[in-house]
Scaffold this active site. Structure first.
Site: not given
Ligand code: NAD
Length: 491
Positions: A176, A229, A231, A234, A251, A285, A386
């Site tokens: 995806k 992708g 956090t 995730g 990740e 990242c 981020e």
């Protein structure tokens, strides 16, 4: 619109329009629509997973010995090499990234398939020491169907990093790609079909994460999800995986510190800092987005950094001279700009950038100037969140204790850079920083042989390296009785 781009996704071995919403992808350099395609819906996910499970269980794949499975990966690598120019140009069109960078990403994807072909041929299972008259073995088997969910910042490289080891391990893969950048993932899907991979082993389902990604994660036929992708996404995926008791690798994001000690080679450090944050327009990242400079050299290093950041060449990704290309989408650029504006309103000092460049050539694209801020403590939002854009925040430090405390004061733990001539200090600091990867006197360099992943909220599990294949396998123990006699208990 891009010429010749078919309105099709790959569902269980068949190219056809999806049953979900229309996915529209635009050029970050000009804003024009590049492609419109009917994306996947939950029914396509179900079809892809069922087809994947059947293809993975088919003796035509299940019983193929490793050295022959490796040949598929080598053929895929050869086709990537053959089509490298087209793949790089497509990724530049879709992501806005500079052509030099997308060429490097295509080369990395090719290398990934070759590496995992080699790793697969040389992987060994173990005979373990028995404690009785039997032989014990620990073997690894494929999981079945693996979901791979990838972000928009380096699509072909992150797709390859999941597809290659998952296929090497003997699985089927349902990929995806991100909403903003599905094109190169679809092109990779075509290429993998052309390499002769048995149909059904790969699906490429473009579509929205919350519908298509979520359906992949929750599908009972998916035995593992590998996600790259943000956090917060995730965390959602990790929670859904916990419900199914399913392994997941994550990740995730970062807010990586780079550190300059007074004895550092100044030219190397400056080049490394600029590359670490402003290449990929900061959409990386592992971007070195917080720089800690020793207080004794802080002002001079900052002045030089600001002067050099102002000279970086901002332009379209198609120009090989460009250093800072447009960001992936106008909406993302605006989010980054709003974060910088908020930081300035909250008291940060804007040292350079902080705005969209002026001039006709920049009018339509998602450009943002390399930006440096300072004057705020490490607890400020701009030092903790981020940003995923060309924005560096600088902080002074007094000594190693102060440095380690500040550098580790973040929820993230992805990467770190240390610039010093003192190898003992580099060792001490590298071992104390919470980060999955530490670069010493270099930055943002990668080897597919070296495991990669995050600490803390930057992730779970590792990709790359020989063990990267094991992440897509299940371990099984076998006991072979060798005794001529019945087990003594029942006699
Ligand atoms: P994102 O989390 O928004 O999306 C990533 C992928 O997840 C996309 O394909 C998206 O469609 C999908 N998705 C979204 N919601 C979902 C859900 N509920 N269920 C399943 N799938 C879902 O991230 P992004 O904005 O595409 O990428 C930027 C982020 O990725 C940054 O945080 C960056 O640090 C991170 N990243 C990490 C690494 C790493 O290796 N650690 C590498 C690259 C990018």
């Amino acid at each position: 619109m891009l010429e010749g781009f078919a309105d099709e996704i790959l569902v269980g071995g068949r190219w056809r329009p999806g049953s979900g919403a229309v996915v529209e992808t635009r050029s970050p350099a000009t804003g024009e629509v590049l492609a419109r395609l009917r994306g996947a819906g939950p029914a396509d996910v179900d079809e892809a997973v069922r087809a994947g499970a059947a293809a993975a269980a088919d003796p035509a794949w299940r019983d193929v010995p490793p050295h022959e499975r490796a040949r598929y990966l080598v053929r895929i690598a050869d086709l990537i090499a053959e089509r490298a120019d087209d793949l790089a140009a497509l990724q530049t069109a879709d992501t806005g990234k500079s052509i030099n960078e997308t060429r490097a990403l295509v080369a990395s994807a090719q290398g990934t398939f070759r590496y995992f072909a080699g790793a697969l041929e040389t992987l060994e299972d173990a005979l373990t020491p028995p404690r009785g008259p039997y032989l014990t073995m620990s073997v690894h088997e494929p999981i079945g169907v693996v979901g791979a969910i990838t972000p928009w910042n380096s699509p072909i490289a992150s797709d390859a990093q999941k597809i290659a080891p998952a296929l090497a391990a003997g699985n089927a893969v349902v990929l995806k790609p991100a909403e903003w950048t599905p094109l190169v993932s679809l092109a990779l899907g075509r290429l993998i079909c052309d390499a002769g991979l048995p149909p059904g082993l790969l699906s490429v389902l473009a579509g929205p994460g919350r519908i298509v990604g979520d359906a992949i994660v929750r599908h009972p036929g998916v035995g593992k999800v590998s996600f790259t992708g943000g956090t917060s996404t995730g965390r959602t995926i990790g929670a859904a995986a916990a419900e199914k008791i399913m392994p997941v690798s994550l990740e995730l994001g970062g807010k990586s510190p780079t550190i300059v000690f007074p004895d550092a080679d100044r030219e190397q450090a400056l080049a490394g800092l600029l590359f670490g944050i402003f290449s990929s327009s900061g959409q990386s990242c592992i971007a070195g987005s917080r720089v800690f400079v020793h207080a004794s050299i802080y002002d001079e290093v900052l002045d030089e950094l600001v002067a050099r950041a102002g000279k970086l060449r901002v332009g379209p990704g198609t120009d090989p001279a460009t250093q800072v290309a447009p960001m992936v989408a106008h909406a993302h650029r605006d989010k980054v700009a709003a974060m910088v504006d908020r930081a300035v309103a909250d008291g940060a000092r804007l040292r350079c950038g902080g705005r969209i460049p002026e001039g006709g050539e920049y009018a339509e694209g998602a450009y943002y100037l390399p930006t440096i801020l300072d004057g705020v403590p490490n607890g400020a939002a701009i030092c903790q969140e981020e940003i995923f854009g060309p924005v560096l925040v600088a902080l002074p430090f007094e000594d190693e204790e102060d440095l380690v405390a500040q550098a580790n004061d973040t929820v993230y733990g992805l990467a770190c850079g240390i610039w010093t001539a003192d190898y003992r200090r580099a060792w001490r600091v590298a071992r104390r920083i919470d980060a999955g990867t530490v670069w010493i006197n270099t930055y943002k360099q990668f080897s597919i042989s070296t495991p990669f992943g995050g600490f803390k909220e930057s992730g779970l599990g590792r990709e790359k390296g020989r063990e990267g294949i094991r992440a897509y396998m299940r371990q099984k123990s076998l006991y072979w009785g060798l005794d001529e006699n019945p087990l003594p208990w029942a006699t």
